[in-house]
Design an enzyme around this catalytic site. Structure first.
Site, PDB file in Angstrom:
ATOM      1  N   HIS A   1       6.594 -15.419  15.658  1.00 25.63           N
ATOM      2  CA  HIS A   1       5.893 -14.243  15.153  1.00 25.63           C
ATOM      3  C   HIS A   1       4.790 -14.583  14.159  1.00 25.63           C
ATOM      4  CE1 HIS A   1       5.198 -10.686  12.603  1.00 25.63           C
ATOM      5  NE2 HIS A   1       5.493  -9.976  13.680  1.00 25.63           N
TER       6      HIS A   1
ATOM      7  N   ASP B   1       7.183 -12.494  20.785  1.00 26.17           N
ATOM      8  CA  ASP B   1       5.801 -12.785  20.394  1.00 26.17           C
ATOM      9  C   ASP B   1       5.418 -14.178  20.868  1.00 26.17           C
ATOM     10  OD1 ASP B   1       5.628 -10.378  18.519  1.00 26.17           O
ATOM     11  OD2 ASP B   1       7.342 -11.473  17.699  1.00 26.17           O
TER      12      ASP B   1
ATOM     13  N   HIS C   1      14.151  -6.075  20.328  1.00 22.93           N
ATOM     14  CA  HIS C   1      12.946  -6.532  19.625  1.00 22.93           C
ATOM     15  C   HIS C   1      13.124  -7.958  19.097  1.00 22.93           C
ATOM     16  CE1 HIS C   1      10.321  -6.404  15.870  1.00 22.93           C
ATOM     17  NE2 HIS C   1       9.471  -6.253  16.868  1.00 22.93           N
ATOM     18  N   ARG C   2      12.273  -8.854  19.533  1.00 21.66           N
ATOM     19  CA  ARG C   2      12.390 -10.298  19.224  1.00 21.66           C
ATOM     20  C   ARG C   2      13.745 -10.805  19.689  1.00 21.66           C
ATOM     21  NH1 ARG C   2       9.882 -10.237  12.985  1.00 21.66           N
ATOM     22  NH2 ARG C   2       8.357  -8.608  13.402  1.00 21.66           N
TER      23      ARG C   2
ATOM     24  N   GLU D   1       4.469 -10.004  23.863  1.00 19.55           N
ATOM     25  CA  GLU D   1       3.411  -9.608  22.937  1.00 19.55           C
ATOM     26  C   GLU D   1       2.540 -10.818  22.620  1.00 19.55           C
ATOM     27  OE1 GLU D   1       4.518  -7.848  19.118  1.00 19.55           O
ATOM     28  OE2 GLU D   1       2.472  -8.225  18.418  1.00 19.55           O
TER      29      GLU D   1
ATOM     30  N   LYS E   1       0.331 -12.822  20.387  1.00 21.33           N
ATOM     31  CA  LYS E   1       0.146 -12.898  18.921  1.00 21.33           C
ATOM     32  C   LYS E   1      -0.791 -14.067  18.671  1.00 21.33           C
ATOM     33  CE  LYS E   1       2.989 -10.650  16.290  1.00 21.33           C
ATOM     34  NZ  LYS E   1       2.897  -9.237  15.906  1.00 21.33           N
TER      35      LYS E   1
ATOM     36  N   ASP F   1      15.955  -3.990  16.754  1.00 22.84           N
ATOM     37  CA  ASP F   1      16.578  -5.283  16.460  1.00 22.84           C
ATOM     38  C   ASP F   1      18.084  -5.245  16.778  1.00 22.84           C
ATOM     39  OD1 ASP F   1      14.099  -6.019  15.353  1.00 22.84           O
ATOM     40  OD2 ASP F   1      14.695  -5.361  13.338  1.00 22.84           O
TER      41      ASP F   1
HETATM   42  O1  G3P Z   1       5.797  -5.267  20.099  1.00 21.43           O
HETATM   43  C1  G3P Z   1       6.328  -4.406  19.139  1.00 21.43           C
HETATM   44  C2  G3P Z   1       6.383  -5.059  17.777  1.00 21.43           C
HETATM   45  O2  G3P Z   1       6.967  -6.314  17.906  1.00 21.43           O
HETATM   46  C3  G3P Z   1       5.034  -5.198  17.135  1.00 21.43           C
HETATM   47  O3  G3P Z   1       5.083  -5.663  15.838  1.00 21.43           O
HETATM   48  O4  G3P Z   1       4.953  -7.379  14.098  1.00 21.43           O
HETATM   49  O5  G3P Z   1       7.131  -6.935  15.208  1.00 21.43           O
HETATM   50  O6  G3P Z   1       5.318  -8.095  16.433  1.00 21.43           O
HETATM   51  P1  G3P Z   1       5.652  -7.084  15.370  1.00 21.43           P
HETATM   52 MG    MG Z   2       6.301  -8.296  18.397  1.00 18.40          MG
END
Ligand code: G3P
Ligand code: MG
Length: 258
Positions: free
Chosen positions: A62, A49, A20-21, A122, A124, A243
């Site tokens: 993000h 993002d 994640h990220r 993603e 954003k 993460d």
């Molecule tokens: O894509 C999953 C997750 O990243 C969504 O929430 O706020 O971390 O971008 P956020």
């Molecule tokens: Mg995200």
């Protein structure tokens, strides 16, 4: 004779674990360092993002402002590409990452391609729904060598619909913190391959409902080993965003190919 609308290539064939990220538990989120680290740890997919700078450059970031993760403050849409070289996106995470930049989407796709990594992009848009979708579709269309795998997601379902218009063969997944009534219809209208949902919403009943609708269900963000074990035992989703891929890559369930 009418023709069927183009359908996305499906499934997107994600593993059970997505960084994640990037590997954002051990490197600054949404930076090239985090993506390199995810690959070095053994992850094969990363989530990140994408948003637009004021001059329209798509970057990996993000928030709508620079405040939380960089050495600057103010809205991201007040800067342009030329400013990126002057902004530190690593120092707040740790001195070892000083000098890390906010990466452009183009730089990121090039790194992932060279590393053989796949991406959950993603969208954003922070309001620029159509423009962000078009910029991502253009960047993907411009890749001479595609990534091994790709899926595009967003909480902004209007942006995701615009993306589908530009790139009808790329798999998409709407994001829901908590799916509201009508989530299946939203997914169907987008011809989605999956839904991505907040971890507190991702229970066995929702997973079963998603599967019954022909959708994979992936949940964010799971960093706790005990929670991951409970999910593995109770059909708690097809994939987790974490993460800390290093915590789960050796796991017999989450670290294995589905
Ligand atoms: O894509 C999953 C997750 O990243 C969504 O929430 O706020 O971390 O971008 P956020
Ligand atoms: Mg995200």
């Amino acid at each position: 004779m009418p023709t069927d609308p183009p359908r996305p290539a499906r499934p997107a064939r994600l593993p059970r674990l997505v960084a994640h990220r990037g590997a954002s538990g051990s490197a600054p989120e949404n930076t090239l360092a985090a993506f390199r680290r995810a690959g070095a740890l053994g992850a094969s997919w990363v989530e990140f993002d994408v948003t637009l700078l004021g001059d329209g450059t798509p970057v990996i970031f993000h928030d709508a402002t620079l405040d939380r993760t960089t050495d600057r403050t103010g809205p991201l849409n007040a800067i342009g590409r030329a400013d990126l070289a002057t902004i530190d996106a690593g120092l707040r995470f740790g001195p070892a990452f000083a000098g890390e930049r906010i990466p452009t989407l183009a730089e990121t796709l090039a790194l992932l391609r060279d590393a053989g990594l796949s991406a959950n992009i993603e969208l954003k848009p922070h309001g620029a729904s159509v423009e962000t979708a078009a910029a991502v579709a253009d960047a993907l269309a411009g890749m001479a060598v595609p990534l091994p795998g790709i899926t595009v997601s967003s909480f902004d379902h209007r942006s995701l619909a615009a993306f589908r218009e530009h790139a009808p063969s790329v798999p998409v997944a709407p994001l829901f913190e908590t799916p509201a009534p009508g989530w299946r219809e939203t997914a169907a209208a987008l011809r989605a391959e999956a839904v991505h949902v907040g971890r507190n919403a991702a229970d066995a009943a929702l997973v079963a409902a998603a599967h019954a609708a022909g959708l994979a269900l992936r949940c964010y963000t799971v960093n706790d080993r005990a929670e991951a074990a409970r999910r593995a035992a109770a059909a708690g989703g097809d994939a987790i965003f974490t993460d800390y891929p290093e915590r789960f890559l050796g796991d017999p369930y989450w670290g294995a190919s589905p």
